[in-house]
Design a protein around this motif. Sequence first.
Motif, mmCIF file in Angstrom:
data_model
loop_
_atom_site.group_PDB
_atom_site.id
_atom_site.type_symbol
_atom_site.label_atom_id
_atom_site.label_comp_id
_atom_site.label_asym_id
_atom_site.label_seq_id
_atom_site.Cartn_x
_atom_site.Cartn_y
_atom_site.Cartn_z
ATOM 1 N N ASP A 30 0.818 -1.217 0.000
ATOM 2 C CA ASP A 30 0.000 0.000 0.000
ATOM 3 C C ASP A 30 0.851 1.267 0.000
ATOM 4 N N PRO A 31 1.709 1.441 -0.999
ATOM 5 C CA PRO A 31 2.586 2.619 -1.000
ATOM 6 C C PRO A 31 1.808 3.913 -1.249
ATOM 7 N N VAL A 32 2.227 4.964 -0.556
ATOM 8 C CA VAL A 32 1.722 6.317 -0.809
ATOM 9 C C VAL A 32 2.864 7.062 -1.500
ATOM 10 N N VAL A 33 2.668 7.416 -2.770
ATOM 11 C CA VAL A 33 3.774 7.893 -3.610
ATOM 12 C C VAL A 33 3.818 9.424 -3.632
ATOM 13 N N PHE A 34 5.038 9.946 -3.471
ATOM 14 C CA PHE A 34 5.311 11.375 -3.601
ATOM 15 C C PHE A 34 6.412 11.514 -4.659
ATOM 16 N N GLU A 35 6.048 12.049 -5.816
ATOM 17 C CA GLU A 35 7.000 12.149 -6.923
ATOM 18 C C GLU A 35 7.217 13.610 -7.299
ATOM 19 N N GLU A 36 8.483 14.054 -7.255
ATOM 20 C CA GLU A 36 8.801 15.435 -7.598
ATOM 21 C C GLU A 36 8.526 15.687 -9.081
ATOM 22 N N LEU A 44 19.104 21.191 -5.150
ATOM 23 C CA LEU A 44 18.142 21.786 -4.232
ATOM 24 C C LEU A 44 18.055 20.919 -2.981
ATOM 25 N N HIS A 45 18.197 21.541 -1.823
ATOM 26 C CA HIS A 45 18.194 20.777 -0.568
ATOM 27 C C HIS A 45 16.902 19.976 -0.459
ATOM 28 N N PRO A 46 16.984 18.706 -0.077
ATOM 29 C CA PRO A 46 15.776 17.866 0.002
ATOM 30 C C PRO A 46 14.666 18.484 0.841
ATOM 31 N N LEU A 47 15.026 19.178 1.914
ATOM 32 C CA LEU A 47 14.017 19.759 2.790
ATOM 33 C C LEU A 47 13.332 20.967 2.159
ATOM 34 N N GLU A 48 13.832 21.428 1.008
ATOM 35 C CA GLU A 48 13.218 22.542 0.289
ATOM 36 C C GLU A 48 12.435 22.076 -0.941
ATOM 37 N N ARG A 49 12.446 20.777 -1.223
ATOM 38 C CA ARG A 49 11.729 20.266 -2.387
ATOM 39 C C ARG A 49 10.241 20.113 -2.058
ATOM 40 N N PRO A 50 9.362 20.513 -2.987
ATOM 41 C CA PRO A 50 7.924 20.524 -2.693
ATOM 42 C C PRO A 50 7.358 19.169 -2.256
ATOM 43 N N LYS A 51 7.624 18.122 -3.043
ATOM 44 C CA LYS A 51 7.004 16.827 -2.743
ATOM 45 C C LYS A 51 7.585 16.182 -1.491
ATOM 46 N N PHE A 52 8.884 16.380 -1.247
ATOM 47 C CA PHE A 52 9.436 15.818 -0.005
ATOM 48 C C PHE A 52 8.855 16.562 1.190
ATOM 49 N N GLY A 53 8.603 17.860 1.020
ATOM 50 C CA GLY A 53 7.936 18.606 2.089
ATOM 51 C C GLY A 53 6.535 18.073 2.345
#
Length: 304
Positions: A30-36, A44-53
């Motif tokens: 049951d994956p919940v996918v977040f794709e940039e 770009l720092h990972p903590l500033e990327r929209p989907k990772f946020g």
Amino acid sequence: MANLVYKRVSTDQQSTDRQNLVLDEAGIEDPVVFEEQAGTSSRLHPLERPKFGELLAYARPGDAVHISEMFRLVRGTGHILDVLDVLHRDRLALRIHDGAFSAMDLTARHPRTGELLSTVKFMVQTLAAAGELQRDLQRELTYDGLRAAEAKGNKGGRRPAIETAKTEAVRAAYLEGRSIAALSRDYRVSRGAIRTAVADLLPEYTAAAPGAPAPELSVVLDMPGKVADFLRAAELEPVERAVLDQGMTVRRGQGYTLRVTAVPAIHRRLLDLCQPLDGTAAVPAQRKARREYANRVSAHEAPA
């Protein structure tokens, strides 16, 4: 416990096919996918990327974050440690399914201090440094190859995206209703290349009026690497992103410059975008790099 899957590719010419294969083989339930969005830079720092946020906002303690390989999420050592601190703070597990980090528990902490285990930190720093070394060597080999080609009389840079013989076919297909995206797939070139081929057929195209000033001609300027690094992580218009992507990297000692071909207006726009490098938050080397680029842009200003 939720399984949160994170995916990213660095350019819009890449796909997530390989990541999908690795993650499918992992059998994640049951994956919940977040794709940039395609083309989200690794700089770009990972903590500033929209989907990772969005992923971090969605996550709850006990959830697991899944990635195909570490470098889909982070590049430099500092980024890795920053992300691990946030995952620890939010009590999230990290599962890496391929590559050098796949056999490690990167969230392991000391039972009394709660700090990242020194052995884990050492391995993370060592493997990240090895990855950076590999990329630097690849860039150096590319530069050496370009120099060897130039010595033989071969011109560097990209070849024309669309062969002259196919241009009319592209234009005819566009007039028949084929979309730019579809033509890009059909001819396996960028959308920008298709737009160039059909520029005068686009709705927004307007012919130059008689007596109007001639359009600006492109100029080639060397952009300091620190300026290029900053701009690649900035929000750019498609044409601005394209001129950076098409620039030629030239090694300069420990750093590099990016040889950028664009009309003066684009150079001026890029110069404006890197204005923060003049601020107090920038290091002296960044301020110096922006001044160098500003001087080069000024030297090619079109006469009034």
